[in-house]
Motif scaffolding. Structure first.
Motif, short mmCIF file in Angstrom:
data_model
loop_
_atom_site.label_atom_id
_atom_site.label_comp_id
_atom_site.label_asym_id
_atom_site.label_seq_id
_atom_site.Cartn_x
_atom_site.Cartn_y
_atom_site.Cartn_z
N PHE A 26 0.98 -1.12 0.16
CA PHE A 26 -0.10 0.03 0.09
C PHE A 26 0.76 1.24 -0.05
CE2 PHE A 26 -2.36 3.37 2.30
CZ PHE A 26 -3.23 3.45 1.33
N PRO A 27 1.94 1.51 0.95
CA PRO A 27 2.85 2.80 1.03
C PRO A 27 3.60 2.62 -0.29
CG PRO A 27 3.56 1.16 2.52
CD PRO A 27 2.10 0.56 1.99
N SER A 57 2.04 6.97 -6.59
CA SER A 57 0.76 7.78 -7.18
C SER A 57 0.94 9.14 -6.79
CB SER A 57 -0.26 7.26 -6.21
OG SER A 57 -0.83 5.99 -6.53
N ILE A 58 1.65 9.51 -5.62
CA ILE A 58 2.03 10.99 -5.57
C ILE A 58 2.77 11.46 -6.41
CG2 ILE A 58 3.02 12.40 -3.90
CD1 ILE A 58 1.97 10.86 -1.51
N ILE A 96 5.71 10.54 -16.68
CA ILE A 96 4.24 9.92 -16.71
C ILE A 96 4.16 8.46 -17.05
CG2 ILE A 96 1.97 10.31 -17.91
CD1 ILE A 96 2.26 13.22 -18.06
N LEU A 97 5.12 8.14 -18.01
CA LEU A 97 5.08 6.68 -18.46
C LEU A 97 5.58 5.79 -17.22
CD1 LEU A 97 4.66 4.65 -20.74
CD2 LEU A 97 7.18 5.15 -21.46
N ILE A 98 6.65 6.29 -16.77
CA ILE A 98 7.08 5.49 -15.82
C ILE A 98 6.21 5.22 -14.32
CG2 ILE A 98 9.04 5.33 -13.80
CD1 ILE A 98 10.76 6.79 -15.91
N THR A 99 5.58 6.23 -13.83
CA THR A 99 4.73 6.19 -12.72
C THR A 99 3.49 5.27 -12.98
OG1 THR A 99 3.92 8.34 -13.54
CG2 THR A 99 5.55 8.19 -11.61
N THR A 100 2.78 5.81 -14.32
CA THR A 100 1.70 4.91 -14.38
C THR A 100 1.63 3.55 -14.67
OG1 THR A 100 1.83 5.59 -16.82
CG2 THR A 100 0.44 6.99 -15.54
#
Length: 595
Positions: free
Chosen positions: A42-43, A49-50, A98-102
């Protein structure tokens, strides 16, 4: 807004909090940390996500204002030598962030279930979070030294995750092969960085490009030496993006967990070589011979990867060769100067291929229900077939990824691949013919994967405990029409279900005659994500079964991306491709700043 950008340099380092906390927890409270290990997912998802939310803000501002933000502070100062640590936000950085995080968020959610029964669960999430930090640091760097540091950190994470199951000799050999192969390219990259500094006296991209272009324009530098330095820089991209002739490590890298294949070896890390060439394109573009070599390497790689994928039996290795071929398309586009098409295909391919790898993980799980834990059998497409009625959601998502990769409109990869094919025809008809032919091969081997996996009948042969096959050559679907065959298989299933557990609470491997201890705490732990059963199936399966919700949800989200992400590059007006969101976030703005 300026306040947001001023402290945005902290964003890449947010995910590194997870491995630090896990390390402290294992050092100070080892028992409690292990017992509550499922809570760490979860964290991990929350922090990434942040990062994703903050990463989505710069592209919006760049679409409206078209500017570059750079935050600099001194690292080392000695007389005339100054080394600075820089955080750069430009269109290329925004796209990659954006690509890495999504993709990273979807893979982390997927991994919570996929790795739930693995004893290295904590180690897995620590490695993944450290990789996300390394990759975000790489794409936000604005000088060659900083890029090289994060470049090596990304390589370390890849080495650790490929050899995650290091007790298996084949996995240990695979990570060593990847490490040695990438050392060849990375050593060339380091030499190229040093040579370029000797020529220009700077590591910063903006100063370096300006000085370099002036030297070339005024003919004040040895052209042969400049070409050699550029080739050495390109060798780092060849190794990291699995281009010919340093592509040999990528298929063996599939020995790591499937979520690793989806994130690192399909969507992000292998794209680091494409990112490096795109970042250094203002330097390469003034050396025509280098651009020709980049295009030639790309065309060889895309054809080689497609032909090798035709003969693979392992589903993950087939997708790995497919990745190698698509990376060749991106490199070809960069070599012919079509950097916009290359970045467009990088985005569309990343979402489509991540979807395919996560789908392959779901397929492997369903196969393990009937063959046990045996990668040689659970990943062998020859032993698969007839899975459509048992894994319908996985089948739908997987088929969507296949259609996209084959270039079927209006899915994502159609728009980007079509643009590359169009630009390659304008550059060289020979290259275009090879690229068109390879596109046909892509459709052939991708539908081969689909037909072997989901259609027909299940071809797996059950073996007795001596490891020898039955004397009679008999193959039938587990849900076939032959009554006698069904009775024999059901009888064998009942026998296997009685013998799966021994008195020591250990699970017996059907094929390897080994015992694998089951952690009782794993069964008692509550999961941070909601999971429901599908189609009335219980937790113990003897037939292929659909995956849990935490594995299906990321696949559905990636399926939505695969459907609609191509819209960012669709030409809506009469002027062709020079428009809309992707053109505003393309490297045109960057090149205009530097050239």
């Amino acid at each position: 807004m300026e306040y947001t950008y001023q402290y945005s340099w902290i964003i890449p380092f947010i995910p590194v909090i997870i491995p630090m906390l896990i390390g402290v927890g294992l050092l100070l409270f080892p028992k409690a940390t292990k017992n509550l290990r499922r809570m760490w997912a979860f964290p991990s998802v929350l922090l990434l996500s942040i990062v994703m939310i903050f990463s989505a803000n710069p592209p919006i501002q760049q679409i409206n204002n078209s500017y570059i933000y750079q935050y600099v502070w001194s690292w080392t100062i000695n007389n005339d030598f100054s080394l600075e640590f820089t955080y750069l936000i430009d269109p290329l950085t925004s796209i990659m962030s954006i690509l890495i995080t999504t993709v990273g968020i979807m893979v982390l959610i997927y991994s919570d279930n996929y790795m739930s029964h693995d004893q290295g669960y904590l180690r897995f999430f620590a490695y993944m979070s450290f990789f996300n930090t390394s990759m975000l640091g790489l794409v936000t760097s604005s000088n060659l030294i900083q890029i090289y540091i994060f470049w090596e950190l990304v390589g370390v994470c890849s080495y650790l995750l490929i050899g995650f199951w290091f007790t298996r000799p084949i996995a240990a050999n695979a990570c060593q092969k990847a490490f040695v192969t990438n050392r060849v390219g990375d050593f060339g990259l380091l030499l190229g960085i040093l040579g370029l500094y000797w020529i220009t006296g700077s590591f910063e991209f903006q100063d370096l490009f300006e000085i370099f272009n002036n030297l070339i324009y005024n003919n004040e530098v040895n052209f042969l030496f400049v070409t050699l330095c550029a080739l050495l820089l390109f060798s780092g991209a060849i190794a990291k993006s699995a281009q010919f002739p340093l592509q040999v490590w990528l298929p063996d890298a599939m020995e790591g967990p499937t979520p690793i294949s989806a994130l690192i070896h399909a969507a992000t890390m292998v794209a680091a070589g494409i990112f490096l060439v795109a970042r250094l394109l203002p330097l390469f573009i003034v050396i025509p011979y280098i651009m020709n070599i980049i295009a030639l390497i790309g065309i060889i790689t895309l054809l080689l990867g497609a032909t090798l994928a035709l003969a693979q039996k392992d589903i993950k290795r087939s997708l790995a060769y497919s990745t190698m071929s698509q990376l060749g398309y991106m490199m070809l586009a960069l070599g012919i100067g079509s950097y916009r098409a290359a970045l467009f295909h990088l985005i569309t391919h990343a979402y489509s291929k991540a979807l395919l790898f996560l789908g392959s993980g779901s397929i492997i799980h369903s196969m393990e229900a009937i063959v046990g834990y045996s990668p040689d059998k659970s990943q062998n497409m020859v032993l698969m077939g007839g899975l459509t009625k048992h894994v319908p959601i996985t089948k739908t998502a997987f088929f969507l990824g296949i259609l996209s990769l084959c270039g079927i409109p209006p899915l994502a990869c159609f728009w980007s691949k079509d643009e590359i094919l169009n630009d390659s025809w304008l550059y060289s008809p020979i290259f275009a013919i090879i690229a068109f032919f390879t596109a046909g091969l892509t459709a052939f081997y991708m539908f081969r994967i689909y037909l072997l996996t989901f259609e027909g009948y299940l071809n797996v042969h059950f073996q007795n405990y001596s490891g020898k096959t039955n004397n009679s050559f008999y193959s039938i679907s587990l849900w076939g029409k032959d009554i006698e065959g069904k009775k024999r298989i059901q009888k064998r299933f009942r026998l296997l279900s009685l013998l799966t557990m021994n008195n020591n609470n250990e699970r017996i491997s059907f094929l390897l005659k080994k015992t694998y201890p089951i952690d009782i705490n794993v069964r008692k732990m509550r999961r941070p994500f909601i999971t429901i059963t599908h189609f009335g199936i219980k937790n113990t399966f003897l037939y292929p079964h659909e995956s849990d919700t935490t594995m299906l949800f990321p696949m559905l989200v990636l399926g939505i991306f695969t459907l609609f992400v191509g819209a960012i590059g669709i030409p809506f007006n009469q002027q062709g491709m020079d428009l809309d969101i992707l053109s505003k976030l393309s490297l045109c703005n960057v090149l205009q700043k530097f050239l």
